[in-house]
Design an enzyme around this catalytic site. Sequence first.
Site, PDB file in Angstrom:
ATOM      1  N   CYS A  66     -21.546  -2.040 -20.219  1.00  0.00           N
ATOM      2  CA  CYS A  66     -20.220  -1.739 -20.744  1.00  0.00           C
ATOM      3  C   CYS A  66     -19.178  -2.628 -20.065  1.00  0.00           C
ATOM      4  O   CYS A  66     -18.969  -2.523 -18.849  1.00  0.00           O
ATOM      5  CB  CYS A  66     -19.874  -0.265 -20.510  1.00  0.00           C
ATOM      6  N   PRO A  67     -18.514  -3.510 -20.808  1.00  0.00           N
ATOM      7  CA  PRO A  67     -17.510  -4.382 -20.187  1.00  0.00           C
ATOM      8  C   PRO A  67     -16.293  -3.612 -19.683  1.00  0.00           C
ATOM      9  O   PRO A  67     -15.604  -4.063 -18.761  1.00  0.00           O
ATOM     10  CB  PRO A  67     -17.129  -5.342 -21.322  1.00  0.00           C
TER      11      PRO A  67
END
Length: 297
Positions: free
Chosen positions: A148-149
């Site tokens: 997840c950025p």
Amino acid sequence: MSSGHRLRDVEQQHPLLDREESAAERVWFIQDGCGMVCAFITWFLVLYADFVVTFVMLLPSKSFWYAVVNGVVFNCLAVLALSSHLRTMLTDPGAVPKGNATKKYMESLKLKPGEVIYKCPKCCSIKPERAHHCSICKRCIRKMDHHCPWVNNCVGENNQRFFVLFTMYIAMISTHALTLSGYQFVTCVKVQWSECSDFSPPVTVMLMIFLCLEGLLFLSFTAIMFGTQVHSICNDETEIERLKNEKPTWERQVRWEGMRSVFGGQPSLLWINPFAGLRLRRLLTTSSRKAGAEFSV
């Protein structure tokens, strides 16, 4: 897998339980440009929402208890959300030791004829069951769900709990902010935008509109992610395993067993506390270089 088995960990590790000393002391931070920018944006938007709610809506309010109660609730939820974000970002998600697939280590395993272990050609490590390689973290991650950025990290075995709490608290403060915005808008219309805010009417309108758009976007995204994560935990199936349609070769821990394996123990307030299991180690500078007292929350 009848022909063999994958290498399993001897001990199951868990975010709320004691970890190995090396894992507890290791600082984990992914130096990914996109991830760091997304993490900064996340913090900025949460702090922006806190600013609008506190200084545009609550402080100018004529109702003292309305301002106090909502201010305390919103700020507490914001602190819990940002704390959960930090724990997700700075916690080792379950990285497999890099480069441990050496001949010496292979010989020390004393494998029986027919037994099979899997080596990752990218990070040269022996992959435990359910581990997958992340091209951004450049490591194999145990029970990797996804990268997840927005938290600049993988969501895996050791930090999935904090990611679930992050999505839950963001959804809660988004709902709270939208509710307060609706009430504030109605109040301002009734008094024709006079004495409803310390800011000018155009500025107040712009700040509230942007907050509503942010709240709707965050609520939609985090509510979906929260539901997806809880569903994955209850079915003991990561997002990667679901997308790849991998057949389970492990004994599934479904429903409450899955929840207990991720959140630790029986249901309690510790489940929703992002500070649970946090260790603060104070190192004393002595001639023997011994560590000082260790405090657990």
